[in-house]
Enzyme design. Sequence first.
Site, PDB file in Angstrom:
ATOM      1  N   LYS A 163      -1.263-108.325   4.109  1.00 19.32           N
ATOM      2  CA  LYS A 163      -1.077-107.047   5.284  1.00 19.32           C
ATOM      3  C   LYS A 163      -1.606-107.789   6.456  1.00 19.32           C
ATOM      4  O   LYS A 163      -2.804-108.028   6.653  1.00 19.32           O
ATOM      5  CB  LYS A 163      -1.994-106.147   4.721  1.00 19.32           C
ATOM      6  CG  LYS A 163      -1.858-104.968   5.607  1.00 19.32           C
ATOM      7  CD  LYS A 163      -3.044-103.490   5.335  1.00 19.32           C
ATOM      8  CE  LYS A 163      -2.674-102.437   6.108  1.00 19.32           C
ATOM      9  NZ  LYS A 163      -3.573-101.204   5.787  1.00 19.32           N
TER      10      LYS A 163
ATOM     11  N   ASP B 149      -7.585 -90.274   5.731  1.00 21.22           N
ATOM     12  CA  ASP B 149      -6.112 -90.430   5.799  1.00 21.22           C
ATOM     13  C   ASP B 149      -5.587 -90.307   4.195  1.00 21.22           C
ATOM     14  O   ASP B 149      -4.752 -91.213   3.722  1.00 21.22           O
ATOM     15  CB  ASP B 149      -5.826 -91.725   6.689  1.00 21.22           C
ATOM     16  CG  ASP B 149      -4.468 -91.750   6.995  1.00 21.22           C
ATOM     17  OD1 ASP B 149      -3.818 -90.421   6.692  1.00 21.22           O
ATOM     18  OD2 ASP B 149      -3.777 -92.730   7.244  1.00 21.22           O
TER      19      ASP B 149
END
Length: 482
Positions: free
Chosen positions: A123, A228
């Site tokens: 990532k 989130d």
Amino acid sequence: MGKINVSLLRYLNTEDYRVLTAVEMGMKNHELVNTKLIAMIAQLAGGGAHKILMRLSKERLVAYERGKHYDGYRLTNLGYDFLALKTFVKRNVVHSFGNQIGVGKESDVYVVGDEEQKQLCLKIHRLGRTSFRKIKEKRDYHQHRNNASWIYLSRLSATREFAYMKALYDRDFPVPKPIDFNRHCVLMELVNGYPLCQLRELNDAGALFEELMNLLLKLANYGVIHSDFNEFNIMIDENEKPILIDFPQMVSTNHVEAKEYFDRDVKCLKDFFKRRFNFEGEAYPAFTDVVREANIDVEVAASGFVKELVEEYEDCELQSDEELENSILEESEQKIPQDISQEVSPEIVEPLKESTESSPVEPPKPVNETLPVEEEVPLPETFSEPPQVLDPEDGEDVAELTDMLTDWTGIKSKNRGTGSTASMSTIHPDIVKQRVKKTITKRQNVQAVQRIRAKGEASAATRKKRENKDLIRSDGIWGWDN
């Protein structure tokens, strides 16, 4: 952003990486790094560093730009990626580089492989994209800083995500296994599953909903809130078990807005299951159900826990300060006699008492008391001090300054020395308009200046020649007539 062309890695030598590292180190306290500083940090000859910078600029690993005060080089996202990948290769954790499998508002996700050909997930954080630039409002990466580069903020985001992932993985939370991180890249285990947003059917939607709500409550019990928790950050494996991803935005349960974040996560999950699977859960957790079991937020320094800890330990600090003060007083009483006035002579004590009981000191009188009051010049409201009297021997400069003062303020001053009155001539209104217009135009040009990318230092030399070309008159040399 697309796939990164990593084939260039095999053609870069040690000196190239030294120059890239020198640019990175120079960007810690410089917006643009000049060639001399890069050569000094990289410990290379000036010509050699310049040649390497030209090649790296051609490959778009560095960019040459013009700034407000000077020109220099900056590290691009691709150059920063190469530095991180080179570090992973040296650590023997990355051996091959695959395709891009995901892209978000603040990151890119790629498939990589280790020496055993095992697939891993890489990532790469990409803060600064147009879709997500309100970092100061959404994150606390800036902290006490006023400005910071997007590359540095991406590094902070990656560091925080790796810390959260490791803390959760050590406590048996369903998260990917963290492997390593460097700069703005996080290397983790590849999850074999699909995002929840891509699924259209579930064998048991109620069981998954209950498990996700329990997971959300368990996170809060351990001191953190995901903030989130939606269908885009939840992976579902073959057995319909959830795996949680994406952690940079997590906050502490002691955060000021912790309840709002927790209720928002619950609402997002309820709305999704009702909309996608036509399932509406009756039981769901509330923020009042949170019971503290661990302190992950303290371990990883999560956002929002500092103020609460200060309030919690404030009383302890005050008590310790009082104990320290009492101990100091006890030691001082043993060394210093109780009646100190007995050892001090009255000649010293009495003047001190008189000085403390005396009235406040009167303000000093002005030095020049001979000036008559009627000679003072009346001042407008915009001035807090009288204008200085100009020496008439200064000549033309004095006349010009007095004309400008009269034009903008309309003041007619009196000469205090002689007492004579003289009116100043004003500037023509057309000249005033021209000056004001010129000032406004100059200010607009300064504000409209934007950073222009250049391919190298040759373009800077050409730009200077073009700017100097306007200064040379056609009917003379360097502005002088023949």
